[in-house]
Design an enzyme around this catalytic site. Structure first.
Site, PDB file in Angstrom:
ATOM      1  N   GLY A   1       2.350  -4.947   4.733  1.00  0.00           N
ATOM      2  CA  GLY A   1       1.313  -5.818   4.959  1.00  0.00           C
ATOM      3  C   GLY A   1      -0.039  -5.050   4.872  1.00  0.00           C
ATOM      4  O   GLY A   1      -0.111  -3.931   4.087  1.00  0.00           O
ATOM      5  N   SER A   2      -1.075  -5.134   6.015  1.00  0.00           N
ATOM      6  CA  SER A   2      -2.538  -4.753   5.851  1.00  0.00           C
ATOM      7  C   SER A   2      -2.335  -2.868   5.860  1.00  0.00           C
ATOM      8  O   SER A   2      -3.432  -2.397   5.684  1.00  0.00           O
ATOM      9  CB  SER A   2      -3.336  -5.252   6.535  1.00  0.00           C
ATOM     10  OG  SER A   2      -3.487  -6.574   6.112  1.00  0.00           O
ATOM     11  N   THR A   3      -1.383  -2.592   6.645  1.00  0.00           N
ATOM     12  CA  THR A   3      -1.425  -1.123   6.608  1.00  0.00           C
ATOM     13  C   THR A   3      -1.370  -0.490   5.429  1.00  0.00           C
ATOM     14  O   THR A   3      -1.969   0.580   5.271  1.00  0.00           O
ATOM     15  CB  THR A   3      -0.285  -0.545   7.576  1.00  0.00           C
ATOM     16  OG1 THR A   3       0.972  -0.983   6.759  1.00  0.00           O
ATOM     17  CG2 THR A   3      -0.005  -1.271   9.038  1.00  0.00           C
TER      18      THR A   3
END
Length: 490
Positions: free
Chosen positions: A220-222
């Site tokens: 995801g956004s990591t």
């Protein structure tokens, strides 16, 4: 000698010669193979004839050995806080072999390693009983306890990895649910039921899966931290506060599909600092598409993607695909599509950023010992340089904004500078399953040293979907692990 007798004599001579050849082949050429064969019961009897050496954390053993009451095997393995440490130790079982550190270092732990020959010889001459050597780990018991307790209290499934950025030492490696290796350390007659229960394929919790090393998740956004690094390293943007070329709406190349952001957030032409603070999909998706698959893949590989890691326990390879078109690269650059990462991998990303761009090889064994004397000492090893020091410091300032003013506020620690990135990763057909909650972070002390970097992932099938977020579920666990490391160094 008549002809029939001569033939018999020659035949008998050939039989004797064949017997001698066979005997020498078995005794010399096949000796080691037969001696160590798993079907040779004497090997197992010898392995458990004496107490195994211990696996050590913070100077204290987390393993032990006890005498058995019956059977050929004199000793069996015991574990202290077995479920908490199982992802590190693995298991050693009389009936079901061994795994992880127990398997990799079996020769040292049993005392059969060739490097212990002189000590064993001396002990034999002086009449001392044989004993195994010790495996001294890099683990921090306070950090491990904080990681495991945090996962357990969360109630779902997940994993935590904590690294020391300057060395690559693994400080915590937790996976939940877990299992107690003591429950099947004995004979098959005693422990078959416990083993069979853990092997049930119907158990979706899969407690024997080492989620920290062997499970890959969409990050995801990591993953936007990697995309930001690629933008800086390839010269697309040169500062955190330079405006990006990021229109709204943004249609992915070659499609009629808009890449959406979560909620009404200020993503149009946002700076990279603001884009990371609010986690703008459009900004980082467009960066990935503009850079292209080859440059994004190159940067991901510098962080360790697409290759197995050995800590020395093997970790699955994280994935950033090649031969993707621009829209697929855009989705992969925000941690979706085919992108997948282990918690260890994402801890490595945070660690490299915290260490001014230098990625150290992660490892969990500090030394091997015999009677407290060193047999082998392991030293830190540089793995790669994904970022220049100046670009790493730019990215640090962006991640620190995420924790100070963005989605990572739950990781704030008084008197400590914390950088982080949240992630809520979609999974399941058409995003039908509950998302994974991610958080990666690092802590910096007033002297600018960074004692710890952490990655946390949470799977919670029972949580209310709208309540799942990296900042809400994963960040508090990361905070507790960072605090544990910091406090242990005081």
């Amino acid at each position: 000698m008549n002809k029939p007798l001569r033939r018999i004599a020659i035949f008998c001579g050939l039989l004797v010669l064949a017997l001698l050849i066979r005997d020498n082949w078995l005794q010399y050429l096949k000796a080691d193979e037969l001696r160590t064969a798993t079907d040779n019961r004497r090997v197992a009897i010898e392995r458990y004839a004496a107490p195994r050496g211990d696996i050590i954390v913070d100077g204290e053993p987390i393993t032990g050995s006890v005498e058995t009451k019956a059977g050929d095997y004199k000793y069996k393995r015991t574990y202290k806080n077995g479920p908490m440490w199982a992802p590190v130790t693995g298991y050693s079982s009389q009936a079901f072999d061994s795994t992880q550190l127990e398997k990799i270092n079996d020769g040292i732990l049993t005392g059969n390693d060739d490097r212990l020959f002189f000590r064993n010889t001396l002990d034999m001459l002086t009449g001392k009983p044989k004993q195994g050597g010790n495996v001294v780990t890099t683990l921090n018991s306070a950090a491990q306890k904080a990681a495991y307790s945090g996962l357990k209290n969360q109630g779902g499934k997940g994993a935590v990895v904590a690294l020391e950025p300057s060395t690559g030492k693994i400080l915590a490696l937790a996976s939940y649910p877990s299992y107690d290796p003591s429950s099947f350390a004995g004979s098959r007659d005693d422990d078959a039921a416990a083993w069979s229960k853990l092997q049930k394929k119907s158990d979706a919790s899969d407690p024997m899966l080492n989620r920290a090393l062997r499970e890959t998740y969409p990050p995801g956004s990591t993953f936007k931290v990697v995309t930001a690094a690629a933008a800086l390293e390839n010269g697309k943007y040169s500062s955190a506060d330079q405006k990006t070329d990021s229109p709204l709406p943004w249609v992915m190349p070659g499609t009629q599909t808009e890449l959406k952001n979560e909620g009404n957030i200020p993503c149009k032409d946002a700076t990279m600092r603001v884009a990371l603070q609010y986690s703008c999909n459009t900004v980082f998706g467009k960066i990935g598409a503009d850079l292209g698959n080859e440059k994004m893949l190159d940067e991901a590989k510098k962080f360790g993607f697409d290759e197995e890691q050995f800590t020395p326990i093997r970790a699955n390879a994280s994935v950033f695909s090649k031969n993707m078109n621009d829209s697929q690269t855009a989705l992969s650059s925000i941690g979706q599509f085919n992108t997948a990462a282990t918690p260890l991998q994402m801890a490595m990303v945070a660690s490299a950023v915290a260490n001014d761009g230098k990625l150290m090889k992660p490892y969990m064994v500090d030394s091997l010992q015999s009677n407290l004397d060193p047999v082998e000492k392991f030293e830190p090893e540089e793995m790669n340089q994904p970022l220049s020091p100046s670009n790493a410091q730019i990215l640090q300032s962006m991640m620190e904004t995420v924790v100070k003013d963005g989605t990572g506020k739950n990781a704030q620690i008084n008197g400590v500078t914390v950088g982080g990135k949240t992630g809520t990763a979609q999974h399941g057909v058409e995003n039908s399953e509950n998302p994974y909650a991610w958080f990666l972070s690092y802590a910096k002390l007033p002297d600018h040293s960074s004692p710890v970097a952490v990655a946390v992932v949470i799977e919670d099938d029972n949580a209310v979907r709208d309540d799942i977020s990296g900042g809400g579920l994963a960040a508090p666990i990361a905070k507790s692990v960072m605090e544990a490391v910091i406090n242990s160094k005081k």
